[in-house]
Design a protein around this motif. Structure first.
Motif, short mmCIF file in Angstrom:
data_model
loop_
_atom_site.label_atom_id
_atom_site.label_comp_id
_atom_site.label_asym_id
_atom_site.label_seq_id
_atom_site.Cartn_x
_atom_site.Cartn_y
_atom_site.Cartn_z
N SER A 14 23.34 0.34 62.34
CA SER A 14 22.00 -0.18 62.83
C SER A 14 21.91 -0.72 64.31
N ARG A 20 18.54 3.63 63.91
CA ARG A 20 17.34 2.62 63.32
C ARG A 20 16.24 3.26 62.49
N TYR A 54 18.26 -5.86 63.52
CA TYR A 54 18.42 -4.53 64.60
C TYR A 54 17.43 -3.35 64.08
N LEU A 55 16.78 -3.51 62.71
CA LEU A 55 16.08 -2.43 62.44
C LEU A 55 14.62 -2.93 62.87
N HIS A 58 13.10 -2.36 66.48
CA HIS A 58 12.34 -0.91 66.59
C HIS A 58 11.20 -0.92 66.22
N ASN A 61 9.61 0.95 63.05
CA ASN A 61 10.18 0.61 61.61
C ASN A 61 9.57 -0.49 60.97
#
Length: 165
Positions: A14, A20, A54-55, A58, A61
């Motif tokens: 990720s 991602r 981290y996901l 974005h 997401n």
């Protein structure tokens, strides 16, 4: 492979912005990270939170993550964890996923009251009372998820498959 190795691998994947979107849309990966938030080991929790951070960075997401079963509840539960680092990371991700919720609550406070429509005082307020005869509540109780770690991971995947109807 042990849980820590899997979570570490997901976190490492990720980190790459190109991965991602695929990780966030993958039910198994996202479910695994959410399940790891309930682990007793703070290192596993922190690694899971780092991957989720981290996901969530974005922005496309965020809707998937916010709607994912158990995501918001797990983050809210972690906000009362004894480890301050876990609390900080969980609150950061929660605020990233649901910043509009605070703004929406501010709007609801100043919104006009319409006769016959219950005020949106909280989550699910529309279904309170007798106004909606079509509302349904499903209660799912699962007993007996006591097994070895290998059997437990299989049980979790079967539960996720059953619950995601």
């Amino acid at each position: 492979m042990d849980v820590h190795a899997i979570v570490t691998r997901l976190r490492d994947l990720s980190k790459d912005p190109q991965n991602r979107s695929a990780i966030a849309k993958d039910e198994a990966s996202l479910s695994g990270l959410v399940l790891c938030l309930g682990n007793e080991d703070p290192n596993i929790i922190l690694t899971s939170l780092e991957a989720l951070k981290y996901l969530a960075a974005h922005s496309p997401n965020r809707p998937y993550m916010k709607k994912h079963m158990g995501m918001i509840q797990s983050l809210q539960t972690l906000s009362s964890h004894e480890n301050a680092e876990v609390v900080c990371a969980a609150e950061d991700i929660h605020n990233t996923l649901v910043p509009a919720l605070a703004a929406q609550r501010q709007k609801n406070v100043s919104s006009p009251v319409v006769k016959g429509v219950p005020a949106a005082t909280g989550r699910g307020a529309f279904f309170l009372g007798h106004n909606n005869k079509n509302a349904k509540v499903y209660l799912l109780e699962i007993n007996g998820v006591f097994a070895s770690s290998d059997e437990q991971s299989v049980s979790y995947s079967h539960m996720i498959a059953i619950i995601s109807f």
